[in-house]
Design a protein around this motif. Structure first.
Motif, PDB file in Angstrom:
ATOM      1  N   GLY A   1       0.900  -0.591  -0.202  1.00  0.00           N
ATOM      2  CA  GLY A   1       0.001   0.005  -0.223  1.00  0.00           C
ATOM      3  C   GLY A   1       0.749   1.297  -0.076  1.00  0.00           C
ATOM      4  O   GLY A   1       2.240   1.602   0.716  1.00  0.00           O
ATOM      5  N   ARG A   2       0.687   2.402  -0.880  1.00  0.00           N
ATOM      6  CA  ARG A   2       1.022   3.435  -0.781  1.00  0.00           C
ATOM      7  C   ARG A   2       1.016   4.437   0.347  1.00  0.00           C
ATOM      8  O   ARG A   2       1.430   5.125   0.645  1.00  0.00           O
ATOM      9  N   GLY A   3       0.206   4.123   1.546  1.00  0.00           N
ATOM     10  CA  GLY A   3       0.276   4.639   2.460  1.00  0.00           C
ATOM     11  C   GLY A   3       1.359   4.023   3.195  1.00  0.00           C
ATOM     12  O   GLY A   3       1.422   4.430   4.942  1.00  0.00           O
ATOM     13  N   LEU A   4       2.681   3.281   3.537  1.00  0.00           N
ATOM     14  CA  LEU A   4       3.895   2.376   4.224  1.00  0.00           C
ATOM     15  C   LEU A   4       4.403   3.621   4.469  1.00  0.00           C
ATOM     16  O   LEU A   4       4.402   3.882   5.961  1.00  0.00           O
ATOM     17  N   PRO A   5       4.899   4.455   3.686  1.00  0.00           N
ATOM     18  CA  PRO A   5       5.407   5.562   4.514  1.00  0.00           C
ATOM     19  C   PRO A   5       4.881   6.613   5.422  1.00  0.00           C
ATOM     20  O   PRO A   5       5.423   6.470   6.211  1.00  0.00           O
ATOM     21  N   PHE A   6       3.730   6.582   5.903  1.00  0.00           N
ATOM     22  CA  PHE A   6       2.899   7.259   6.909  1.00  0.00           C
ATOM     23  C   PHE A   6       2.947   7.003   7.829  1.00  0.00           C
ATOM     24  O   PHE A   6       3.029   7.422   8.855  1.00  0.00           O
ATOM     25  N   GLU A   7       2.643   5.423   7.632  1.00  0.00           N
ATOM     26  CA  GLU A   7       2.764   4.283   8.719  1.00  0.00           C
ATOM     27  C   GLU A   7       3.986   4.151   9.504  1.00  0.00           C
ATOM     28  O   GLU A   7       4.110   4.165  10.574  1.00  0.00           O
ATOM     29  N   TRP A   8       5.061   3.888   8.789  1.00  0.00           N
ATOM     30  CA  TRP A   8       6.072   4.171   8.943  1.00  0.00           C
ATOM     31  C   TRP A   8       6.463   6.073  10.071  1.00  0.00           C
ATOM     32  O   TRP A   8       7.413   6.206  11.028  1.00  0.00           O
ATOM     33  N   PHE A   9       6.555   6.641   9.425  1.00  0.00           N
ATOM     34  CA  PHE A   9       5.830   7.664   9.841  1.00  0.00           C
ATOM     35  C   PHE A   9       5.490   8.151  11.297  1.00  0.00           C
ATOM     36  O   PHE A   9       6.342   8.845  12.356  1.00  0.00           O
ATOM     37  N   GLU A  10       4.756   7.614  11.183  1.00  0.00           N
ATOM     38  CA  GLU A  10       3.184   7.636  12.869  1.00  0.00           C
ATOM     39  C   GLU A  10       4.094   6.171  13.713  1.00  0.00           C
ATOM     40  O   GLU A  10       4.409   7.136  15.017  1.00  0.00           O
ATOM     41  N   LYS A  11       4.163   5.412  13.177  1.00  0.00           N
ATOM     42  CA  LYS A  11       5.440   4.649  14.419  1.00  0.00           C
ATOM     43  C   LYS A  11       6.616   5.189  14.839  1.00  0.00           C
ATOM     44  O   LYS A  11       7.054   4.679  15.984  1.00  0.00           O
ATOM     45  N   GLY A  12       7.060   5.563  13.677  1.00  0.00           N
ATOM     46  CA  GLY A  12       8.872   6.069  14.319  1.00  0.00           C
ATOM     47  C   GLY A  12       9.582   5.566  14.181  1.00  0.00           C
ATOM     48  O   GLY A  12      10.798   5.668  15.021  1.00  0.00           O
ATOM     49  N   ILE A  13       9.970   4.226  13.754  1.00  0.00           N
ATOM     50  CA  ILE A  13      10.559   3.422  13.757  1.00  0.00           C
ATOM     51  C   ILE A  13      11.939   3.783  12.332  1.00  0.00           C
ATOM     52  O   ILE A  13      11.378   4.315  11.909  1.00  0.00           O
ATOM     53  N   ALA A  14      12.690   2.710  12.198  1.00  0.00           N
ATOM     54  CA  ALA A  14      14.132   3.251  11.056  1.00  0.00           C
ATOM     55  C   ALA A  14      13.505   3.056   9.991  1.00  0.00           C
ATOM     56  O   ALA A  14      12.837   2.468   9.778  1.00  0.00           O
ATOM     57  N   TRP A  15      13.872   3.602   9.783  1.00  0.00           N
ATOM     58  CA  TRP A  15      13.434   3.662   8.078  1.00  0.00           C
ATOM     59  C   TRP A  15      14.078   2.532   7.461  1.00  0.00           C
ATOM     60  O   TRP A  15      13.463   1.935   6.381  1.00  0.00           O
ATOM     61  N   ARG A  16      15.208   1.788   8.146  1.00  0.00           N
ATOM     62  CA  ARG A  16      15.831   0.490   7.344  1.00  0.00           C
ATOM     63  C   ARG A  16      14.887  -0.798   7.805  1.00  0.00           C
ATOM     64  O   ARG A  16      14.897  -1.505   7.384  1.00  0.00           O
ATOM     65  N   LYS A  17      13.596  -0.081   8.644  1.00  0.00           N
ATOM     66  CA  LYS A  17      12.699  -1.594   9.333  1.00  0.00           C
ATOM     67  C   LYS A  17      10.980  -1.232   8.181  1.00  0.00           C
ATOM     68  O   LYS A  17      10.636  -2.055   8.448  1.00  0.00           O
ATOM     69  N   LEU A  18      11.762  -0.525   7.146  1.00  0.00           N
ATOM     70  CA  LEU A  18      10.428  -0.404   6.227  1.00  0.00           C
ATOM     71  C   LEU A  18       9.580  -1.105   5.651  1.00  0.00           C
ATOM     72  O   LEU A  18       8.442  -1.195   5.995  1.00  0.00           O
ATOM     73  N   ASP A  19      10.651  -1.937   5.439  1.00  0.00           N
ATOM     74  CA  ASP A  19      10.500  -3.562   5.002  1.00  0.00           C
ATOM     75  C   ASP A  19       9.872  -4.371   5.875  1.00  0.00           C
ATOM     76  O   ASP A  19       8.421  -4.970   5.506  1.00  0.00           O
ATOM     77  N   SER A  20       9.625  -4.218   6.709  1.00  0.00           N
ATOM     78  CA  SER A  20       8.933  -4.970   7.894  1.00  0.00           C
ATOM     79  C   SER A  20       7.920  -4.686   8.562  1.00  0.00           C
ATOM     80  O   SER A  20       6.781  -5.219   8.213  1.00  0.00           O
ATOM     81  N   LEU A  21       7.535  -3.119   7.967  1.00  0.00           N
ATOM     82  CA  LEU A  21       5.659  -2.947   8.055  1.00  0.00           C
ATOM     83  C   LEU A  21       4.734  -4.027   7.326  1.00  0.00           C
ATOM     84  O   LEU A  21       3.938  -3.812   6.819  1.00  0.00           O
TER      85      LEU A  21
END
Length: 253
Positions: free
Chosen positions: A146-166
């Motif tokens: 889903g293209r909203g994943l970066p927004f979810e990443w931002f809200e969770k505040g995790i490291a960018w390298r863990k983006l694929d875990s979402l």
């Protein structure tokens, strides 16, 4: 797709590197070439049509495509002259093989071309989620993210390298690119070095668009080619196109 053996024609090489392109009917490219009295050849990167474990984005194009051109030039249906055409990643592949120009290669037409480590998967040194989406959706053919994943990443505040875990996947390509956050020796080794630009004397036509995400890379190739080769035969076209418009036919309003 190929001419009769007793008839020789100049050849056009189309190089495609993501599995998504295989769904669009690549035999059309052969027909389009034959209509203009060329032989059309479609090539895929190592591993794309066999085992993806052997696929390493950008890494092998410089040597593999040289061998492909060598093979094409020696076929009975080829007159020994080969040109290359393609956009985006396939545009990069042309600059990769131009690091060591095969004698049979007569011209390249890189369209909306990317420069790994320079404008992909970051732009102006800002990481983009492209590295994750591109490899997940097109290479590994996982469930589209889903293209909203970066927004979810931002809200969770995790490291960018863990983006694929979402997304629920461990994306090898994404993780590899994160190890090279700038245009370091990894990216530089895949594109022509200054002394290699001096030897690129074949005609080059580059196309890009005002709205093309790869415009930065396309311009950089043009600038470097002309900087290091004072006799560069390089035409550059930029117009009101996006990434797709800059590598396809003109559209009516």
């Amino acid at each position: 797709m190929f001419a009769k053996k007793e008839t020789q024609h100049p050849c056009l090489l189309f190089c495609f590197y993501i599995t998504y392109y295989q769904d669009t009917g690549d035999n059309f490219l052969g027909k389009r070439s034959a209509d203009k009295d060329y032989v059309g050849v479609v090539a895929y990167a190592r591993g794309i049509r066999t085992d993806l474990i052997n696929y390493a984005p950008y890494k092998h194009e410089g040597t593999d495509i040289y061998d492909i051109i060598d093979w094409i030039s020696k076929q009975p249906w080829c007159n020994g002259a080969v040109g290359m055409l393609g956009g985006s990643y396939a545009g990069f592949s042309q600059w990769a093989t131009a690091k060591n120009v095969h004698p049979a290669l007569q011209t390249i037409v890189p369209q909306v071309v990317v420069m790994p480590g320079y404008d992909t998967p970051m732009e102006n040194n800002v990481q983009m989620s492209l590295g994750l989406y591109w490899s997940n959706d097109n290479i590994y053919k996982n469930e589209p993210i889903g293209r909203g994943l970066p927004f979810e990443w931002f809200e969770k505040g995790i490291a960018w390298r863990k983006l694929d875990s979402l997304a629920g996947y461990k994306i090898k390509i994404f993780q590899k690119w994160l190890q090279h956050p700038n245009f370091d020796s990894y990216g530089q080794s895949m594109v022509p070095a200054p002394e290699e630009y001096t030897k690129i004397n074949i005609p080059v036509l580059t196309t890009t668009g005002y709205y093309d995400g790869s415009q930065i890379g396309a311009i950089q190739y043009f600038k470097l080619h002309n900087k290091y080769n004072k006799n560069a035969n390089h035409y550059f076209v930029i117009g009101p196109y996006d990434h797709w418009g800059g590598q396809s036919s003109a559209k009516s309003n």
